[in-house]
Design a protein around this motif. Structure first.
Motif, short mmCIF file in Angstrom:
data_model
loop_
_atom_site.label_atom_id
_atom_site.label_comp_id
_atom_site.label_asym_id
_atom_site.label_seq_id
_atom_site.Cartn_x
_atom_site.Cartn_y
_atom_site.Cartn_z
N SER A 73 0.82 -1.21 0.00
CA SER A 73 0.00 0.00 0.00
C SER A 73 0.85 1.26 0.00
O SER A 73 0.39 2.32 -0.41
N GLU A 77 1.95 -1.71 -6.28
CA GLU A 77 2.02 -3.13 -6.65
C GLU A 77 3.26 -3.45 -7.48
O GLU A 77 4.00 -4.40 -7.20
N ALA A 124 -3.06 -7.68 -5.45
CA ALA A 124 -3.48 -6.28 -5.49
C ALA A 124 -3.46 -5.73 -6.91
O ALA A 124 -4.32 -4.94 -7.31
N SER A 128 -6.61 -4.02 -8.79
CA SER A 128 -6.56 -2.64 -9.24
C SER A 128 -6.90 -2.48 -10.71
O SER A 128 -7.62 -1.56 -11.11
N GLY A 212 -6.50 -2.06 -5.36
CA GLY A 212 -5.66 -3.13 -4.81
C GLY A 212 -4.85 -2.67 -3.62
O GLY A 212 -4.71 -3.39 -2.63
N GLU A 213 -4.30 -1.46 -3.69
CA GLU A 213 -3.53 -0.93 -2.56
C GLU A 213 -4.41 -0.76 -1.34
O GLU A 213 -4.01 -1.05 -0.21
N GLU A 215 -7.11 -2.48 -0.70
CA GLU A 215 -7.51 -3.80 -0.21
C GLU A 215 -6.43 -4.46 0.63
O GLU A 215 -6.69 -4.96 1.72
N VAL A 216 -5.18 -4.45 0.13
CA VAL A 216 -4.12 -5.11 0.89
C VAL A 216 -3.80 -4.35 2.17
O VAL A 216 -3.41 -4.95 3.18
#
Length: 423
Positions: A73, A77, A124, A128, A212-213, A215-216
């Protein structure tokens, strides 16, 4: 979700940047996992310590699960995958030039840590840059790429060892895979540039974190609070998930370790495990069909029972005259059983997660499965040291049956099957 996918999204636009680095990394990893116990044994490790060294790659992944979400994050990614590939090369070179089993153990642990970062970053990445309407297909394909690496990698390892006469030379395959992945990520256009262009056109802040950032980061943030909050389902069905992880991870350790104990050469071991990997790879789509048509239970329980039978059968064959033939047969049956359960952990996690905010639960669910994956090789190592590798295999078989009972009880409760016509 922050990203705004284009209605005219082309899967090909991210296929190379998403799948090619993952394939290269997976092939390298598939090449080294079967030979780690063999290398440890060649360097003077006892059979139990060789099992411990093999376990460290999974222990490293478990440890790496905690900070990897924060790291991805923060740096993105693509940068995280490149960095993980380079750190993995450091660990691999340590293994190549390791003068003893202790240095080898340090290198293997470092590979495990970097693998956790790479795996989370590529997840991620898909979150994304792939629209939600095709994301399931993309993630399923990514899982197939991973299994393809476990199929191809051992064959490359067998050929390399045969040509060089050195078991440690197999680590160079993963070095090449990591370098290839890093080069691909550097050379191909960064999809985040495309995302920034889309955001600029849609008047969305270009510096906002990607989906994605986000989420992780959520998966890693407050992990232990999430484990406590969902302790009910994680203790019940999660214990079954941990045992699934344990049975799968134990398979990766006990097969090469068993080969060492009965005198099978390193190239032959890699070749046998590679052929078994082909059986596993061939069934990843079939498993999804079983789960969708008949329910999660019909994939999870047969897989666990099949793996248990394999471990129990293996435990009875160590001193037989035909132990080599039994080893080949059990390796193939294990892969068949494992292939039937392809994707079950990800599917159950998706079933159980909160639709509005799935990331925290998914992080806790993955950590639970990874804890089982890390514990199993350590258990095999301990039992081999105290008693024998045959008993270690037998205990794993019994644990698999316990896991099957847990899944049989709790999967219908937490993830009941809905007939297709009612969906």
């Amino acid at each position: 979700m922050t990203s705004t996918p284009s209605p005219a999204f082309s899967f090909r636009s991210v296929a190379l940047s998403a799948f090619l680095p993952a394939a290269l990394f997976a092939i390298g990893e598939g090449a080294i996992i079967p030979i780690i116990p063999v290398v440890a044994s060649d360097l003077g490790a006892t059979l139990p310590f060789a099992a411990f060294v093999a376990a460290l790659i999974l222990v490293g992944e478990l440890i790496g699960d905690v900070p990897s979400g924060w790291l991805v994050s923060r740096i993105g990614e693509r940068t995280a995958m490149i960095s993980a590939a380079l750190v993995s090369i450091v660990g691999l070179l340590t293994c190549v030039w390791a003068p003893n089993e202790w240095v080898l153990a340090g290198g293997v642990l470092l590979i495990g840590l970097s693998t956790a970062v790479f795996a989370l970053a590529r997840h991620a990445f898909m979150t994304s840059f792939v629209p939600v309407e095709v994301r399931a297909r993309a993630l399923s394909s990514l899982g197939g790429v991973f299994r393809l690496g476990y199929f191809v990698g051992p064959f490359l390892a067998a050929g390399t060892i045969h040509l060089t006469g050195s078991t440690q030379s197999a680590f160079w395959i993963h070095v090449a895979g990591c370098l290839g992945a890093a080069v691909v990520l550097l050379v191909l256009r960064d999809p985040s540039e495309v995302l920034r262009e889309r955001r600029a056109a849609a008047a969305v802040p270009v510096d906002a974190p990607t989906a994605g950032e986000e989420e992780v980061a959520k998966e890693a943030e407050g992990l232990f609070r999430t484990l406590a909050r969902h302790r009910g389902v994680l203790v019940k069905l999660g214990s079954g998930a941990a045992l699934i992880g344990a049975m799968r991870a134990g398979r990766q350790v006990i097969l090469p370790l068993w080969a060492v104990s009965i005198g099978i050469s390193a190239p032959q071991t890699a070749l046998i495990i590679g052929i078994a990997g082909a059986v596993d790879f061939a069934l990843f789509y079939t498993s999804g069909q079983i789960m969708d048509r008949w329910g999660r239970l019909w994939s999870a329980v047969p897989s666990m029972v099949g793996l248990s039978i394999s471990y129990l059968a293996l435990s009875l064959t160590h001193d037989l005259d035909a132990r080599g033939g039994w080893f080949v047969a059990v390796a193939m049956f294990m892969s068949l059983a494992n292939g039937i359960g392809s994707g079950i952990l990800m599917t159950l996690g998706a079933d159980l997660a909160d639709r509005a905010d799935p990331a925290p639960f998914l992080g806790a669910w993955r950590f639970t499965g990874d804890a089982g994956s890390a514990a199993a090789p350590l258990l095999i190592s301990g039992l081999t040291a105290v008693v024998s590798i045959s008993l270690a295999s037998g205990v794993m078989g019994v644990l698999g049956l316990v896991g099957a009972v847990i899944l049989l009880r709790y999967v219908p409760r937490y993830s009941p099957h809905v007939p297709r016509e009612l969906r």
